[in-house]
Design a protein around this motif. Structure first.
Motif, PDB file in Angstrom:
ATOM      1  N   PHE A  74      -0.400  -0.498   5.807  1.00 46.15           N
ATOM      2  CA  PHE A  74      -0.810  -0.633   4.414  1.00 46.15           C
ATOM      3  C   PHE A  74       0.316  -1.277   3.603  1.00 46.15           C
ATOM      4  N   LEU A  75       1.543  -0.758   3.772  1.00 45.29           N
ATOM      5  CA  LEU A  75       2.690  -1.301   3.042  1.00 45.29           C
ATOM      6  C   LEU A  75       3.007  -2.735   3.472  1.00 45.29           C
ATOM      7  N   ARG A  76       2.861  -3.026   4.755  1.00 42.17           N
ATOM      8  CA  ARG A  76       3.133  -4.383   5.258  1.00 42.17           C
ATOM      9  C   ARG A  76       2.157  -5.384   4.630  1.00 42.17           C
TER      10      ARG A  76
ATOM     11  N   PRO B 268      -5.158  -3.660   3.423  1.00 41.84           N
ATOM     12  CA  PRO B 268      -5.665  -4.063   4.753  1.00 41.84           C
ATOM     13  C   PRO B 268      -7.185  -4.104   4.801  1.00 41.84           C
ATOM     14  N   TRP B 269      -7.715  -4.857   5.717  1.00 44.31           N
ATOM     15  CA  TRP B 269      -9.160  -5.041   5.820  1.00 44.31           C
ATOM     16  C   TRP B 269      -9.873  -3.720   6.099  1.00 44.31           C
ATOM     17  N   TRP B 270      -9.286  -2.849   6.914  1.00 44.57           N
ATOM     18  CA  TRP B 270      -9.927  -1.580   7.240  1.00 44.57           C
ATOM     19  C   TRP B 270     -10.026  -0.678   6.018  1.00 44.57           C
ATOM     20  N   TYR B 271      -9.069  -0.808   5.108  1.00 45.32           N
ATOM     21  CA  TYR B 271      -9.115  -0.027   3.884  1.00 45.32           C
ATOM     22  C   TYR B 271     -10.218  -0.543   2.969  1.00 45.32           C
ATOM     23  N   VAL B 272     -10.393  -1.844   2.930  1.00 44.63           N
ATOM     24  CA  VAL B 272     -11.466  -2.445   2.126  1.00 44.63           C
ATOM     25  C   VAL B 272     -12.831  -1.992   2.645  1.00 44.63           C
TER      26      VAL B 272
ATOM     27  N   GLU C  23      10.547  -1.891  -1.861  1.00 46.47           N
ATOM     28  CA  GLU C  23       9.820  -2.395  -3.027  1.00 46.47           C
ATOM     29  C   GLU C  23       8.305  -2.309  -2.819  1.00 46.47           C
ATOM     30  N   SER C  24       7.877  -2.574  -1.599  1.00 39.06           N
ATOM     31  CA  SER C  24       6.447  -2.456  -1.298  1.00 39.06           C
ATOM     32  C   SER C  24       5.982  -1.008  -1.446  1.00 39.06           C
ATOM     33  N   ALA C  25       6.801  -0.045  -1.006  1.00 37.19           N
ATOM     34  CA  ALA C  25       6.445   1.368  -1.117  1.00 37.19           C
ATOM     35  C   ALA C  25       6.396   1.814  -2.576  1.00 37.19           C
TER      36      ALA C  25
END
Length: 189
Positions: A51-53, A130-134, A71-73
């Protein structure tokens, strides 16, 4: 006219056959709704680095350094949102079961909670995820929207009946009068 939808729900013992179609469909939807919320929470907690990546790459952060990951986190949507959604779905399950057992207040609160879950599920989709989260969020949002539609089904004439009239208010339609025995048109025996 008064609404008799609440009279259609099963008795206290839960007579499933006498429940209205909308409540039965809502109860059937609860299993998939809970499974989707659980799967979504498990994916977010288990795949948080992915997710962060994805979030970092979308914002052009250097994900090969610790600074990019940090920073992403800091900027990514929080993990607890998925757990909050799972908790709200479990509350929604209890509210729909309350509707099944003739608690009319549960219908109103169920609609409010379902709308809140829908908004909270779809809000993080404004960020690159990420696509799976969408996919998981979209399916959960669609299930909650369907539940809102089932809980707020429109009143139809099938669900309304006139208020009972008193015995004096009933008016019989005038029909042909029966012949009297002293009437000359009366046939002799």
């Amino acid at each position: 006219m008064f609404d008799v939808r609440d009279l259609e729900v099963p008795s206290e013992r839960g007579d499933w056959g006498s429940a209205p179609d909308g409540v039965r469909a809502a109860c059937a939807l609860l299993v998939s709704l809970t499974a989707l919320a659980g799967l979504r929470a498990w994916m977010v907690l288990g795949e948080w680095p992915e997710f962060l990546r994805t979030y970092g790459h979308a914002h052009h952060l250097d994900m090969h350094s610790d600074a990019g990951w940090t920073e992403s986190a800091l900027r990514a949507p929080a993990q607890w949102s998925a757990l909050l959604d799972l908790g709200l779905v479990l509350i929604l399950v209890l509210l729909v079961l309350g509707v099944l057992h003739r608690s009319s207040e549960c219908r109103i609160f169920g609609v409010v909670v379902a709308v809140a879950v829908t908004l909270d599920v779809l809000a993080p989709l404004a960020y690159p995820v990420p696509w799976w989260y969408v996919v998981a969020s979209s399916m959960l949002g669609l299930a909650c929207t369907t539940l809102v539609l089932l809980l707020t089904r429109p009143r139809t004439s099938m669900h309304l009946r006139p208020e009972p009239m008193s015995h004096q208010e009933r008016q019989l339609e005038p029909g042909p009068k029966p012949p009297r025995p002293n009437d000359p048109s009366w046939p002799p025996l």
